[in-house]
Design a protein around this motif. Structure first.
Motif, PDB file in Angstrom:
ATOM      1  N   GLN A 107     -22.988 -17.801  -4.168  1.00  8.16           N
ATOM      2  CA  GLN A 107     -23.352 -17.864  -5.589  1.00  8.16           C
ATOM      3  C   GLN A 107     -22.179 -17.480  -6.482  1.00  8.16           C
ATOM      4  O   GLN A 107     -21.863 -18.171  -7.459  1.00  8.16           O
TER       5      GLN A 107
ATOM      6  N   PHE B  57     -23.212 -25.824 -14.288  1.00  4.92           N
ATOM      7  CA  PHE B  57     -24.213 -25.063 -13.542  1.00  4.92           C
ATOM      8  C   PHE B  57     -25.473 -25.903 -13.324  1.00  4.92           C
ATOM      9  O   PHE B  57     -26.080 -25.861 -12.243  1.00  4.92           O
ATOM     10  N   ASP B  58     -25.882 -26.643 -14.339  1.00  2.00           N
ATOM     11  CA  ASP B  58     -27.055 -27.511 -14.194  1.00  2.00           C
ATOM     12  C   ASP B  58     -26.837 -28.538 -13.089  1.00  2.00           C
ATOM     13  O   ASP B  58     -27.751 -28.833 -12.302  1.00  2.00           O
TER      14      ASP B  58
ATOM     15  N   GLN C   8     -26.935 -26.603  -9.623  1.00  2.00           N
ATOM     16  CA  GLN C   8     -28.252 -26.093  -9.276  1.00  2.00           C
ATOM     17  C   GLN C   8     -29.286 -27.200  -9.094  1.00  2.00           C
ATOM     18  O   GLN C   8     -30.373 -26.953  -8.575  1.00  2.00           O
ATOM     19  N   SER C   9     -28.941 -28.424  -9.507  1.00  2.00           N
ATOM     20  CA  SER C   9     -29.842 -29.555  -9.280  1.00  2.00           C
ATOM     21  C   SER C   9     -29.724 -30.110  -7.865  1.00  2.00           C
ATOM     22  O   SER C   9     -30.571 -30.908  -7.434  1.00  2.00           O
TER      23      SER C   9
ATOM     24  N   GLN D 221     -30.735 -24.032  -5.692  1.00  2.00           N
ATOM     25  CA  GLN D 221     -31.446 -23.095  -6.553  1.00  2.00           C
ATOM     26  C   GLN D 221     -32.313 -22.151  -5.729  1.00  2.00           C
ATOM     27  O   GLN D 221     -32.348 -20.932  -5.965  1.00  2.00           O
ATOM     28  N   GLN D 222     -33.017 -22.699  -4.740  1.00  2.00           N
ATOM     29  CA  GLN D 222     -33.947 -21.901  -3.945  1.00  2.00           C
ATOM     30  C   GLN D 222     -33.225 -20.932  -3.010  1.00  2.00           C
ATOM     31  O   GLN D 222     -33.632 -19.773  -2.872  1.00  2.00           O
TER      32      GLN D 222
ATOM     33  N   TYR E  34     -29.623 -19.087  -5.231  1.00  2.00           N
ATOM     34  CA  TYR E  34     -29.956 -18.316  -6.426  1.00  2.00           C
ATOM     35  C   TYR E  34     -31.350 -17.674  -6.356  1.00  2.00           C
ATOM     36  O   TYR E  34     -31.711 -16.924  -7.250  1.00  2.00           O
ATOM     37  N   GLY E  35     -32.090 -17.970  -5.316  1.00  2.00           N
ATOM     38  CA  GLY E  35     -33.452 -17.452  -5.227  1.00  2.00           C
ATOM     39  C   GLY E  35     -33.692 -16.558  -4.030  1.00  2.00           C
ATOM     40  O   GLY E  35     -33.378 -15.363  -4.047  1.00  2.00           O
TER      41      GLY E  35
END
Length: 204
Positions: free
Chosen positions: A84, A105-106, A109-110, A115-116, A119-120
């Motif tokens: 990250q 970033f979009d 993270q797409s 994202q999962q 970042y998750g």
């Protein structure tokens, strides 16, 4: 490397990142620039030292299955956090301003799963391992009961307000200094590991 160095360096570098993050946001946005880069490099360094502390805490806990599983989860969490923060660094280097960073970033993270995982769920394993390992030492009475409280405070404070991260890191430093004393007491003068089944003295 002496594990006691890691017990100091991990919270100190986390504190450094927290302070730099606050300073970087004084103009209303964070990144790109020197503060963004320096802060992220500091936290990546902290994560490397956290990995060393996990290894040492596993030893103090007796190298059992629970400690081993927690350390494995912690290493996964550290890996995803490094991924990250590496993404953050690359985005910062490649962006002319904060608006350009948001666009990049979009895009990143797409990508499915990023994202999962990055970042998750992945980073949560780092925090779960950190709390679980120190709780195990407290249950084994190898450290005092207040130590997990400070570690939990360090973990929870940024979720409440990220600008309080230096305060959480200060709490972590207090607990890790005590852990460093436990680590030192568990080793004979020659530096070889003492047998783990004996009681390691709890930190005062």
């Amino acid at each position: 490397m002496n594990p006691r160095i890691a017990f100091v360096a991990a919270p100190v570098l986390t504190f450094t990142y927290g302070v730099i993050r606050i300073l970087d946001g004084l103009d209303g946005s964070r990144g790109p620039g020197l503060a963004w880069t320096t802060g992220h490099l500091a936290f990546i360094g902290a994560l490397v030292f956290f990995a060393m502390t996990f290894h040492e805490i596993r030893r103090l806990a007796g190298r059992g299955r629970l400690a081993t599983g927690l350390v494995a989860a912690g290493y996964i969490g550290i890996t995803t956090l490094i991924a990250q923060f590496t993404i953050d660094l690359v985005v910062g280097f490649r962006s002319a301003d904060h608006a350009a960073m948001d666009v990049m970033f979009d895009q990143v993270q797409s990508v499915p799963g990023v994202q999962q995982v990055v970042y998750g769920f992945g980073p949560l394993l780092f925090f779960v391992a950190q709390i679980g390992l120190v709780l195990q030492l407290a249950i084994q009475r190898r450290v005092k009961a207040w130590m997990p409280v400070l570690v939990i405070a360090d973990v929870l404070v940024p979720f409440v307000e990220k600008d309080l991260m230096p305060l959480g890191a200060a709490c972590l430093l207090i607990s890790f200094l005590a852990l460093a004393r436990v680590s030192r007491a568990s080793r004979p003068a020659g530096g070889r590991h003492r047998v783990d089944e004996s009681a390691v003295p709890a930190a005062a």
